[in-house]
Design a protein around this motif. Structure first.
Motif, short mmCIF file in Angstrom:
data_model
loop_
_atom_site.label_atom_id
_atom_site.label_comp_id
_atom_site.label_asym_id
_atom_site.label_seq_id
_atom_site.Cartn_x
_atom_site.Cartn_y
_atom_site.Cartn_z
N GLU A 1 0.80 -1.21 0.00
CA GLU A 1 0.00 0.00 0.00
C GLU A 1 0.84 1.27 0.00
O GLU A 1 0.30 2.35 0.08
N THR A 2 2.14 1.16 -0.06
CA THR A 2 2.98 2.34 -0.01
C THR A 2 3.25 2.87 -1.41
O THR A 2 3.28 2.12 -2.39
N GLU B 1 -0.92 9.64 -10.64
CA GLU B 1 -2.18 8.92 -10.84
C GLU B 1 -2.44 7.95 -9.68
O GLU B 1 -3.58 7.81 -9.22
N MET B 2 -1.38 7.30 -9.21
CA MET B 2 -1.55 6.37 -8.10
C MET B 2 -1.97 7.10 -6.83
O MET B 2 -2.80 6.61 -6.06
N LEU B 3 -1.40 8.30 -6.62
CA LEU B 3 -1.78 9.10 -5.46
C LEU B 3 -3.26 9.48 -5.51
O LEU B 3 -3.99 9.33 -4.52
N ASP B 4 -3.72 9.94 -6.67
CA ASP B 4 -5.13 10.30 -6.81
C ASP B 4 -6.04 9.08 -6.62
O ASP B 4 -7.10 9.18 -5.99
N THR B 5 -5.60 7.96 -7.14
CA THR B 5 -6.41 6.74 -7.00
C THR B 5 -6.50 6.31 -5.54
O THR B 5 -7.58 5.95 -5.05
N ARG C 1 -9.37 5.23 -0.58
CA ARG C 1 -9.39 5.27 0.89
C ARG C 1 -10.27 6.39 1.42
O ARG C 1 -10.31 6.63 2.63
N GLN C 2 -10.96 7.09 0.49
CA GLN C 2 -11.95 8.11 0.86
C GLN C 2 -11.33 9.17 1.79
O GLN C 2 -11.85 9.47 2.86
N VAL D 1 -5.52 9.85 6.73
CA VAL D 1 -5.30 9.09 5.50
C VAL D 1 -4.63 9.97 4.45
O VAL D 1 -3.65 9.56 3.80
N ARG D 2 -5.14 11.17 4.27
CA ARG D 2 -4.56 12.08 3.28
C ARG D 2 -3.12 12.43 3.65
O ARG D 2 -2.23 12.47 2.79
N ARG D 3 -2.90 12.65 4.93
CA ARG D 3 -1.54 12.99 5.36
C ARG D 3 -0.58 11.82 5.11
O ARG D 3 0.55 12.00 4.67
N GLN D 4 -1.03 10.59 5.38
CA GLN D 4 -0.17 9.42 5.18
C GLN D 4 0.20 9.26 3.71
O GLN D 4 1.36 9.00 3.36
N LEU D 5 -0.79 9.41 2.83
CA LEU D 5 -0.53 9.23 1.39
C LEU D 5 0.40 10.32 0.86
O LEU D 5 1.32 10.04 0.08
N TYR D 6 0.18 11.56 1.28
CA TYR D 6 1.05 12.63 0.82
C TYR D 6 2.46 12.49 1.40
O TYR D 6 3.45 12.86 0.75
#
Length: 244
Positions: free
Chosen positions: A11-12, A90-94, A99-100, A109-114
């Motif tokens: 998931e990273t 694209e993967m970031l947006d997906t 993960r809503q 969630v947003r902080r983790q992905l960014y």
């Protein structure tokens, strides 16, 4: 060796090399042949080793235990192409949609992905220029420290607000008790005022009656004295008249 747990790397957004099984016997580790090492340029090998050291310092390798075997996975030192950057976006947006993640406000969630996306950018930049990657690492750590300070301040403000709310509720309860006490005292004072007013009216009526009775008695005494004075005057005139 410390306790290890299973680590998921699917998931990273950061690119890692394939997991490698860690052998416990150092003599079984396969070493590159001397001839193969001699065929590679020394400068390129030294630069690659330095880059890998910087990458491992920035993003330490993952290590976990699975089915009694120890696995490790290092950060990838493969340079990124323009297509890799587009795929990362694209993967970031997906991932944000899957993960809503919330678009505004505080969202873990947003902080983790960014954070993962920024780590991947640091990896890509470090491969091309290690110094630039270390500088981005300082920026990342400073931003993380600032965010943690804001979170601490936010939690402190919430706790302060809760304490103030509890104090206000307690103060409100005390004020309500005080208001009820003052209402009781006011009712008692109003009752006392009415009693005193009634006593005052009674005293005023009694005083008026006494004053009227005193005036009446005074008038009667005055009339009696006038009548007596007139009789004495008439008798005195009757005595004086024969002598003349």
């Amino acid at each position: 060796m410390g306790e290890r747990t299973t680590v998921s790397t699917e998931e990273t957004l950061v690119r890692y090399d394939n997991p490698v099984l860690v052998t416990k016997q150092p003599e079984k580790v396969t070493l590159p042949a001397a001839g193969a090492a001699a065929t590679q340029p020394c400068i390129s090998t030294e630069a690659k080793r330095e880059t890998e050291e910087i990458l491992n310092a920035i993003l330490p390798p993952k290590e976990w235990e699975e089915d009694g075997q120890i696995w490790t996975q290092k950060i990838s030192s493969t340079p990124a192409t323009r297509l890799d950057v587009i795929n990362l976006q694209e993967m970031l947006d997906t991932r944000l949609q899957q993960r809503q993640a919330r678009e505004t406000g505080i969202c873990p969630v947003r902080r983790q992905l960014y954070t993962q996306c920024f780590d991947e950018l640091i990896r890509q930049v470090t491969i091309n220029c290690g110094e630039r990657g270390l500088l981005l690492l300082r920026v990342r750590d400073e931003a993380r420290i600032t965010m943690e300070a804001y979170q601490t301040l936010y939690c402190s403000s919430i706790a302060f607000g809760m304490r103030k709310a509890l104090q206000s509720e307690q103060g409100k309860s005390d004020l309500m008790d005080q208001v009820a006490k003052l209402e009781t005292e006011r009712s008692a004072l109003e009752k006392q005022c009415m009693e005193l007013k009634q006593k005052t009216e009674q005293l005023e009526r009694r005083a008026a009656e006494l004053r009227a009775a005193e005036e009446k008695r005074h008038q009667e005494e005055l009339l009696a004295l006038k009548k007596t004075n007139a009789q004495l005057k008439a008798q005195l005139e009757g005595i004086i008249a024969p002598k003349k």
